[in-house]
Design an enzyme around this catalytic site. Structure first.
Site, short mmCIF file in Angstrom:
data_model
loop_
_atom_site.label_atom_id
_atom_site.label_comp_id
_atom_site.label_asym_id
_atom_site.label_seq_id
_atom_site.Cartn_x
_atom_site.Cartn_y
_atom_site.Cartn_z
N HIS A 1 -11.02 -1.42 2.71
CA HIS A 1 -12.12 -0.78 2.01
C HIS A 1 -11.95 -0.94 0.52
CE1 HIS A 1 -9.23 2.36 0.82
NE2 HIS A 1 -8.85 2.42 2.11
N ASP B 1 -5.17 -0.41 4.63
CA ASP B 1 -3.78 -0.91 4.26
C ASP B 1 -2.67 -0.93 5.37
OD1 ASP B 1 -3.68 1.79 3.93
OD2 ASP B 1 -3.03 1.91 1.78
#
Length: 429
Positions: free
Chosen positions: A59, A336
């Site tokens: 994102h 991540d």
């Protein structure tokens, strides 16, 4: 998705798991080696035809997930930072994987319980993050609409499949990417598929995978006590005036520092001074928790997601697959903590924390004459050589062999995840 996901679902080592079945391996080889690739002869790229693209992305920029304990060290996160840029506007619908109603998002409920200094909630996608995702969409448009006429210039639901974790910043990041990719033009409804938190596999699901939960308990705290990490953490905390008893580690520090930097907010001088060290120690912390040389830990972290990516490849390669069952483009909005183990399994981890709006792109090509299949991998827009591949253009069979070391079918994943629970019951615990 740094601090909260590591707190709930920490990576850890386990043992060794049996690989995929022999039959599936034989099917891979049969599909991937129609003519037998000659590694000595370079492939004429002008004879390659792009057949499919899969993009896994993080994102865009967001507010921190957890504020620093010292209020005088906190920056102000004002509501103006989440204004929506007009060019990113695009209508979309969210469904579950079966096309039914959108599931409840426990993460979004938790984020709203934390109000940051300035008024924003934790983990909110910002205007900067929306612009980052729009720019990523424009890069994909240049690659697959303008430079290569692969995708239609307007969104076509028959060409694109979209899946995201059920977290608002990821859904909104996907919207912005699509707005950039298709310049807000669409020929049909934009549907983003998502899953229940209990069965999500687009991030390492340690909260609902009992085996991981059992084996990783306490490892984040232990990571902060490791030589080197411990001394550097003490140095940074003392420089910031943070009490040694405060639960602040390099993951929290990096989360705040990265968010402040990308928004050009006035970080505390200590964060700026130790910026490089904080990122490296955050990676060291994650690597300690994950134990990246451990096969089974990586399998349970991203094995089910690798299975999805692998299945998409195999469906396109299989001539028996009806065209309606495949798409030209598969988009996966992740985090991540998804990308780091993915990069590890593919042998392309650069020991840097995956930044906001970063993408891992997988292209599938077929040679027009030999009919051989090849995979091309990109990370952050740069060509990569996956582990086990002779070159950047990797024969599909070699790429699938690399993936198969870590891929887990849903059945094997659920069996592994329940092992700790069954073992615990067996021991009378």
């Amino acid at each position: 998705m740094i601090s909260r996901v590591f707190k709930l679902r920490m990576w850890a080592p386990v043992g060794v798991l049996t690989s995929l079945t022999y039959c599936l391996h034989q099917r891979r080889v049969a599909l991937a080696e129609p003519g037998g690739a000659d590694d000595q002869n370079p492939v004429d790229r002008s004879l390659l035809e792009l057949k499919m693209v899969q993009v896994v992305f993080r994102h865009g920029a967001r507010s921190p997930l957890k504020p620093l304990p010292q209020e005088d060290q906190q920056v102000e996160w004002k509501p103006q930072l989440i204004e929506v840029p007009p060019q990113t506007q695009l209508d979309y619908t969210v469904t579950n994987l079966a096309g039914g109603p959108k599931p409840h998002s426990p993460f979004d409920s938790q984020y709203r319980e934390t109000t940051l200094k300035g008024g924003m909630f934790a983990g909110q996608l910002t205007k900067v993050g929306m612009e980052q995702m729009f720019a990523l969409g424009e890069r994909l448009r240049k690659n697959y609409v303008e430079d290569i006429p692969f995708l239609s210039p307007t969104f076509n639901p028959l060409e694109v499949f979209i899946r995201s974790t059920n977290i608002y910043r990821n859904l909104e990041s996907t919207r912005c990417l699509l707005a950039g990719l298709f310049q807000r033009q669409k020929e049909g409804p934009v549907v983003i598929h998502t899953d229940e938190a209990s069965s999500e596999v687009l991030y390492p699901n340690y909260q609902y995978c009992w085996n991981l939960q059992k084996r990783t308990r306490g490892r984040r705290q232990a990571a902060s006590l490791q030589p080197g990490i411990s001394e550097d953490l003490k140095k940074v905390k003392e420089g910031m005036g943070i009490a040694s008893s405060d639960e602040v580690d390099f993951l929290v520090l990096l989360d705040n520092m990265a968010a402040e930097q990308v928004h050009k907010l006035p970080s505390c001088p200590t964060l700026k001074r130790f910026a490089w060290m904080i990122e490296q120690r955050a990676v060291d912390t994650a690597s300690y928790i994950l134990q990246w040389e451990d096969r089974e830990g990586l399998q349970m972290a991203v094995g089910p997601f690798l299975h999805i990516l692998e299945s998409n490849l195999l469906k396109v390669v299989d001539p028996a697959t009806p065209p309606s069952k495949t798409r030209k483009l598969y988009l996966y909005a992740a985090h991540d903590v998804t990308l780091m183990p993915l990069l590890m399994t593919l042998g392309i981890f650069d020991h840097k924390w995956p930044p906001f709006a970063v993408d891992l792109t997988m292209e599938l090509y077929q040679h027009r004459e030999s009919k051989e299949w090849f995979v091309q991998l990109y990370y952050r827009g740069k060509e990569q050589v996956p582990k086990g591949c002779p070159d950047r253009l990797c024969p599909l069979d070699k790429f699938l062999n690399t993936m198969s070391v870590y891929t887990l079918s849903p059945e094997k994943y659920h069996m592994l995840c329940s092992e700790a629970q069954v073992m615990g019951l067996g021991n009378g615990k």
